[in-house]
Enzyme design. Sequence first.
Site, PDB file in Angstrom:
ATOM      1  N   GLY A 189      -2.633  -5.426   0.633  1.00 24.65           N
ATOM      2  CA  GLY A 189      -3.626  -4.901  -0.289  1.00 24.65           C
ATOM      3  C   GLY A 189      -3.562  -3.398  -0.464  1.00 24.65           C
ATOM      4  O   GLY A 189      -4.482  -2.818  -1.005  1.00 24.65           O
ATOM      5  N   ALA A 191      -6.743  -1.291   0.233  1.00 26.73           N
ATOM      6  CA  ALA A 191      -7.862  -2.237   0.183  1.00 26.73           C
ATOM      7  C   ALA A 191      -7.703  -3.311   1.256  1.00 26.73           C
ATOM      8  O   ALA A 191      -6.596  -3.638   1.667  1.00 26.73           O
ATOM      9  CB  ALA A 191      -7.940  -2.890  -1.193  1.00 26.73           C
ATOM     10  N   ASP A 224      -0.754   0.036 -12.100  1.00 27.39           N
ATOM     11  CA  ASP A 224      -0.148  -0.260 -10.797  1.00 27.39           C
ATOM     12  C   ASP A 224       0.685  -1.538 -10.874  1.00 27.39           C
ATOM     13  O   ASP A 224       0.551  -2.426 -10.045  1.00 27.39           O
ATOM     14  CB  ASP A 224      -1.241  -0.389  -9.722  1.00 27.39           C
ATOM     15  CG  ASP A 224      -0.677  -0.288  -8.305  1.00 27.39           C
ATOM     16  OD1 ASP A 224       0.429   0.273  -8.129  1.00 27.39           O
ATOM     17  OD2 ASP A 224      -1.331  -0.788  -7.370  1.00 27.39           O
TER      18      ASP A 224
END
Length: 167
Positions: free
Chosen positions: A13, A16, A132
Amino acid sequence: GEAYVLQRELGGGGSAKVFLATETALDRPVVLKVLPPSATVGVDGERFRREILIAARLQHPHLVPLLQAGTVNEDAGDRALRWFSMPYVDGQTLREQLVKRSRLSVADGTRLLRELATALAYAHARGVVHRDIKPENVLLSDGAAMIADFGVAKALDDASEGALKTG
């Protein structure tokens, strides 16, 4: 009761924390992403919410939709946790596929690029940019490609730019 029950942490992640969770109201698996306070320092909460709302309106077969988003400890300022949920896609990332197979056939690569391009064109026509795109954010399920995390990077960028301009 609790809206989500965490099952396990999923890898990959970035900064995150990513969890496989059960959304209790509908008893379905979802992916819950929790952004660390460091990722949202200076991010204006209202602007973040507006950007997330725009991203949440995206509906395309090659985009993983945003289901819900919110903030925990909103009063904690820079310690507030922002989160969002997406459907759990049973499959693997393009990165995992490439590690296993090292390359795609021309036919598979062409189909994959066409699917990703239609999803990007759809979002761009609605003013949403991913910011991204990478193999970790492309999910492959039943042979179809889906882009995850759409609009969230933009929401963070735009919200922090807004905070800088107004702060």
